[in-house]
Design a protein around this motif. Structure first.
Motif, PDB file in Angstrom:
ATOM      1  N   MET A   1       0.829  -1.207   0.000  1.00  0.00           N
ATOM      2  CA  MET A   1       0.000   0.000   0.000  1.00  0.00           C
ATOM      3  C   MET A   1       0.865   1.259   0.000  1.00  0.00           C
ATOM      4  SD  MET A   1      -3.179   0.851  -0.041  1.00  0.00           S
ATOM      5  CE  MET A   1      -4.316   2.160   0.382  1.00  0.00           C
ATOM      6  N   ASP A   2       1.916   1.248   0.853  1.00  0.00           N
ATOM      7  CA  ASP A   2       2.825   2.392   0.906  1.00  0.00           C
ATOM      8  C   ASP A   2       3.547   2.575  -0.419  1.00  0.00           C
ATOM      9  OD1 ASP A   2       2.110   2.902   3.471  1.00  0.00           O
ATOM     10  OD2 ASP A   2       3.807   1.858   4.385  1.00  0.00           O
ATOM     11  N   ALA A   3       3.928   1.431  -1.044  1.00  0.00           N
ATOM     12  CA  ALA A   3       4.608   1.500  -2.337  1.00  0.00           C
ATOM     13  C   ALA A   3       3.697   2.112  -3.393  1.00  0.00           C
ATOM     14  CB  ALA A   3       5.065   0.103  -2.772  1.00  0.00           C
ATOM     15  N   LEU A   4       2.411   1.715  -3.359  1.00  0.00           N
ATOM     16  CA  LEU A   4       1.451   2.256  -4.323  1.00  0.00           C
ATOM     17  C   LEU A   4       1.267   3.754  -4.110  1.00  0.00           C
ATOM     18  CD1 LEU A   4      -0.644   1.832  -6.551  1.00  0.00           C
ATOM     19  CD2 LEU A   4      -2.332   1.286  -4.769  1.00  0.00           C
ATOM     20  N   LEU A   5       1.166   4.154  -2.828  1.00  0.00           N
ATOM     21  CA  LEU A   5       1.031   5.571  -2.518  1.00  0.00           C
ATOM     22  C   LEU A   5       2.245   6.353  -2.997  1.00  0.00           C
ATOM     23  CD1 LEU A   5      -0.591   7.829  -1.176  1.00  0.00           C
ATOM     24  CD2 LEU A   5       0.556   7.259   0.980  1.00  0.00           C
ATOM     25  N   GLY A   6       3.443   5.755  -2.781  1.00  0.00           N
ATOM     26  CA  GLY A   6       4.662   6.416  -3.234  1.00  0.00           C
ATOM     27  C   GLY A   6       4.712   6.554  -4.737  1.00  0.00           C
ATOM     28  N   THR A   7       4.267   5.515  -5.450  1.00  0.00           N
ATOM     29  CA  THR A   7       4.235   5.565  -6.910  1.00  0.00           C
ATOM     30  C   THR A   7       3.262   6.631  -7.394  1.00  0.00           C
ATOM     31  OG1 THR A   7       4.785   3.228  -7.049  1.00  0.00           O
ATOM     32  CG2 THR A   7       3.811   4.245  -9.004  1.00  0.00           C
ATOM     33  N   ASN A   8       2.064   6.663  -6.807  1.00  0.00           N
ATOM     34  CA  ASN A   8       1.062   7.659  -7.186  1.00  0.00           C
ATOM     35  C   ASN A   8       1.546   9.079  -6.890  1.00  0.00           C
ATOM     36  OD1 ASN A   8      -0.645   5.662  -8.030  1.00  0.00           O
ATOM     37  ND2 ASN A   8      -1.976   5.732  -6.237  1.00  0.00           N
ATOM     38  N   PHE A   9       2.248   9.222  -5.764  1.00  0.00           N
ATOM     39  CA  PHE A   9       2.792  10.535  -5.408  1.00  0.00           C
ATOM     40  C   PHE A   9       3.789  10.994  -6.467  1.00  0.00           C
ATOM     41  CE2 PHE A   9       5.864  13.343  -3.470  1.00  0.00           C
ATOM     42  CZ  PHE A   9       5.101  14.179  -2.667  1.00  0.00           C
ATOM     43  N   ALA A  10       4.686  10.104  -6.864  1.00  0.00           N
ATOM     44  CA  ALA A  10       5.703  10.444  -7.860  1.00  0.00           C
ATOM     45  C   ALA A  10       5.058  10.787  -9.205  1.00  0.00           C
ATOM     46  CB  ALA A  10       6.682   9.285  -8.024  1.00  0.00           C
ATOM     47  N   ILE A  11       4.055  10.008  -9.600  1.00  0.00           N
ATOM     48  CA  ILE A  11       3.364  10.261 -10.871  1.00  0.00           C
ATOM     49  C   ILE A  11       2.659  11.616 -10.828  1.00  0.00           C
ATOM     50  CG2 ILE A  11       1.448   9.527 -12.353  1.00  0.00           C
ATOM     51  CD1 ILE A  11       2.173   6.632 -11.602  1.00  0.00           C
ATOM     52  N   ALA A  12       1.954  11.872  -9.715  1.00  0.00           N
ATOM     53  CA  ALA A  12       1.222  13.120  -9.593  1.00  0.00           C
ATOM     54  C   ALA A  12       2.161  14.322  -9.630  1.00  0.00           C
ATOM     55  CB  ALA A  12       0.419  13.120  -8.289  1.00  0.00           C
ATOM     56  N   LEU A  13       3.302  14.222  -8.947  1.00  0.00           N
ATOM     57  CA  LEU A  13       4.257  15.322  -8.931  1.00  0.00           C
ATOM     58  C   LEU A  13       4.877  15.518 -10.313  1.00  0.00           C
ATOM     59  CD1 LEU A  13       5.579  17.453  -7.157  1.00  0.00           C
ATOM     60  CD2 LEU A  13       7.380  15.793  -6.610  1.00  0.00           C
ATOM     61  N   ALA A  14       5.169  14.408 -11.012  1.00  0.00           N
ATOM     62  CA  ALA A  14       5.744  14.494 -12.357  1.00  0.00           C
ATOM     63  C   ALA A  14       4.768  15.146 -13.334  1.00  0.00           C
ATOM     64  CB  ALA A  14       6.135  13.102 -12.841  1.00  0.00           C
ATOM     65  N   VAL A  15       3.496  14.773 -13.238  1.00  0.00           N
ATOM     66  CA  VAL A  15       2.474  15.353 -14.114  1.00  0.00           C
ATOM     67  C   VAL A  15       2.343  16.852 -13.854  1.00  0.00           C
ATOM     68  CG1 VAL A  15      -0.023  15.422 -14.542  1.00  0.00           C
ATOM     69  CG2 VAL A  15       1.164  13.234 -14.465  1.00  0.00           C
ATOM     70  N   CYS A  16       2.353  17.224 -12.586  1.00  0.00           N
ATOM     71  CA  CYS A  16       2.261  18.628 -12.206  1.00  0.00           C
ATOM     72  C   CYS A  16       3.464  19.418 -12.731  1.00  0.00           C
ATOM     73  CB  CYS A  16       2.165  18.730 -10.689  1.00  0.00           C
ATOM     74  SG  CYS A  16       2.053  20.413 -10.067  1.00  0.00           S
ATOM     75  N   ALA A  17       4.666  18.862 -12.578  1.00  0.00           N
ATOM     76  CA  ALA A  17       5.877  19.537 -13.038  1.00  0.00           C
ATOM     77  C   ALA A  17       5.898  19.681 -14.555  1.00  0.00           C
ATOM     78  CB  ALA A  17       7.111  18.764 -12.570  1.00  0.00           C
ATOM     79  N   ALA A  18       5.407  18.651 -15.277  1.00  0.00           N
ATOM     80  CA  ALA A  18       5.368  18.707 -16.736  1.00  0.00           C
ATOM     81  C   ALA A  18       4.448  19.824 -17.205  1.00  0.00           C
ATOM     82  CB  ALA A  18       4.914  17.359 -17.296  1.00  0.00           C
ATOM     83  N   ALA A  19       3.306  19.956 -16.557  1.00  0.00           N
ATOM     84  CA  ALA A  19       2.383  21.046 -16.902  1.00  0.00           C
ATOM     85  C   ALA A  19       3.034  22.400 -16.648  1.00  0.00           C
ATOM     86  CB  ALA A  19       1.093  20.914 -16.106  1.00  0.00           C
ATOM     87  N   ALA A  20       3.761  22.499 -15.545  1.00  0.00           N
ATOM     88  CA  ALA A  20       4.404  23.766 -15.187  1.00  0.00           C
ATOM     89  C   ALA A  20       5.485  24.150 -16.188  1.00  0.00           C
ATOM     90  CB  ALA A  20       5.005  23.662 -13.787  1.00  0.00           C
ATOM     91  N   LEU A  21       6.211  23.174 -16.716  1.00  0.00           N
ATOM     92  CA  LEU A  21       7.312  23.457 -17.632  1.00  0.00           C
ATOM     93  C   LEU A  21       6.861  24.121 -18.927  1.00  0.00           C
ATOM     94  CD1 LEU A  21       9.608  20.310 -17.264  1.00  0.00           C
ATOM     95  CD2 LEU A  21      10.139  22.680 -16.617  1.00  0.00           C
ATOM     96  N   SER A  22       5.575  23.976 -19.264  1.00  0.00           N
ATOM     97  CA  SER A  22       5.090  24.613 -20.488  1.00  0.00           C
ATOM     98  C   SER A  22       5.108  26.135 -20.361  1.00  0.00           C
ATOM     99  CB  SER A  22       3.688  24.116 -20.842  1.00  0.00           C
ATOM    100  OG  SER A  22       2.768  24.462 -19.835  1.00  0.00           O
ATOM    101  N   THR A  23       5.129  26.658 -19.125  1.00  0.00           N
ATOM    102  CA  THR A  23       5.303  28.103 -18.928  1.00  0.00           C
ATOM    103  C   THR A  23       6.652  28.535 -19.481  1.00  0.00           C
ATOM    104  OG1 THR A  23       4.035  27.915 -16.879  1.00  0.00           O
ATOM    105  CG2 THR A  23       5.246  29.954 -17.219  1.00  0.00           C
ATOM    106  N   VAL A  24       7.676  27.720 -19.223  1.00  0.00           N
ATOM    107  CA  VAL A  24       9.017  28.007 -19.741  1.00  0.00           C
ATOM    108  C   VAL A  24       9.018  27.897 -21.265  1.00  0.00           C
ATOM    109  CG1 VAL A  24      11.443  27.336 -19.671  1.00  0.00           C
ATOM    110  CG2 VAL A  24      10.031  27.156 -17.605  1.00  0.00           C
ATOM    111  N   LEU A  25       8.269  26.936 -21.803  1.00  0.00           N
ATOM    112  CA  LEU A  25       8.175  26.793 -23.256  1.00  0.00           C
ATOM    113  C   LEU A  25       7.658  28.083 -23.889  1.00  0.00           C
ATOM    114  CD1 LEU A  25       8.342  24.985 -25.780  1.00  0.00           C
ATOM    115  CD2 LEU A  25       6.016  24.212 -25.274  1.00  0.00           C
ATOM    116  N   GLY A  26       6.681  28.717 -23.250  1.00  0.00           N
ATOM    117  CA  GLY A  26       6.172  29.981 -23.771  1.00  0.00           C
ATOM    118  C   GLY A  26       7.240  31.053 -23.827  1.00  0.00           C
ATOM    119  N   SER A  27       8.127  31.081 -22.837  1.00  0.00           N
ATOM    120  CA  SER A  27       9.171  32.109 -22.821  1.00  0.00           C
ATOM    121  C   SER A  27      10.184  31.921 -23.944  1.00  0.00           C
ATOM    122  CB  SER A  27       9.902  32.093 -21.475  1.00  0.00           C
ATOM    123  OG  SER A  27      10.746  30.953 -21.365  1.00  0.00           O
ATOM    124  N   LEU A  28      10.285  30.703 -24.474  1.00  0.00           N
ATOM    125  CA  LEU A  28      11.261  30.456 -25.548  1.00  0.00           C
ATOM    126  C   LEU A  28      10.921  31.230 -26.810  1.00  0.00           C
ATOM    127  CD1 LEU A  28      11.925  26.619 -25.129  1.00  0.00           C
ATOM    128  CD2 LEU A  28      13.250  28.547 -24.238  1.00  0.00           C
TER     129      LEU A  28
END
Length: 264
Positions: A1-28
């Motif tokens: 259960m903890d492993a699943l939570l850790g995996t979901n946490f990592a996925i959620a944070l990665a998805v959030c960071a990917a969305a945020a990086l598109s702000t930098v794409l606009g500055s290019l």
């Protein structure tokens, strides 16, 4: 259960960071421009203003309304969303009262004009960064609960983060002449989304009721509209040589509209 939570946490944070990086794409788009010029600045500021007004009135305000509607009847929800909106306007009015506002700088020396553009760029970056904090938290929590829901939400946010990156980078680039500073400013704003996710998850999640989210979104909508009407659009008009202001405003609205329509 903890492993699943850790995996979901990592996925959620990665998805959030990917969305945020598109702000930098606009500055290019700005970073690869040849030289800053007043007409580009006028168009860019109006683009930012149009994007802010559109997304605030069409999307963010209604997020506040729908969040209030979880707890109240539709009329009360709309009233509370409206009050939150004008609370955000009042907040910016107070900031405007206490932060020196060189509205006449355009007719002054070049140094004063540059300081005015720096201030406008800073205010735009702060408003967009404030918008990104709850946005990042919403993306993170949605993905943590269900990636099927979170990923499309993140994709929609990523698309409308691109014009936000343009909105931040253009005034910073024009004021400083530095592409590195323009890129850095958008990176700082982009970091607000994963930062909002982590802060919310670690500290604020137990207190983030629908009513708190509603107030935050309502105030952000009001603050962004006030900023656009008081700072971005008037400054854009001062630098315009023709119809750059109205074209930029309409293009900013269209870019945000397209990003929202694609994921409805």
């Amino acid at each position: 259960m903890d492993a699943l939570l850790g995996t979901n946490f990592a996925i959620a944070l990665a998805v959030c960071a990917a969305a945020a990086l598109s702000t930098v794409l606009g500055s290019l788009f700005v970073v690869f421009a040849k030289e800053p010029n007043p007409r580009l600045l006028s168009f860019g500021l109006a683009f930012a203003g149009g994007a802010m007004v559109y997304v605030s009135l069409v999307e963010i305000f209604w997020k506040a309304d729908s969040s209030f509607a979880v707890l109240y009847d539709p009329k009360q929800a709309y009233i509370y969303a409206t009050l939150s909106f004008f609370a955000g306007v009042l907040l910016l009015v107070l900031v405007d009262r206490f932060v020196p506002n060189p509205h006449g700088a355009i007719s002054s020396s070049n140094g004063d004009s540059q300081n005015h553009i720096k201030r406008v760029g800073l205010l735009a970056a702060v408003a967009i960064t404030a918008h990104n904090l709850p946005e990042g938290l919403a993306t993170f929590l949605a993905t943590l609960e269900s990636p099927v829901v979170g990923v499309p939400l993140a994709a929609a946010i990523a698309i409308h983060n691109i014009p936000e990156g343009v909105s931040i980078a253009i005034p910073v680039y024009y004021a400083t002449g530095s592409k590195k500073k323009a890129l850095l400013a958008t990176c700082v704003s982009a970091l607000a989304e994963p930062a909002g996710a982590l802060i919310g998850y670690a500290v604020l999640a137990p207190f983030l009721t629908p009513s708190v989210f509603a107030v935050v979104f309502g105030m952000i909508a009001g603050a962004m509209v006030f900023l656009a009407l008081d700072e971005l659009l008037p400054t854009a008009k001062r630098y315009a040589k023709g119809h750059e202001t109205v074209y930029g405003m309409v293009c900013g609205m269209a870019a945000l509209a397209a990003s929202l329509v694609l994921f409805k």
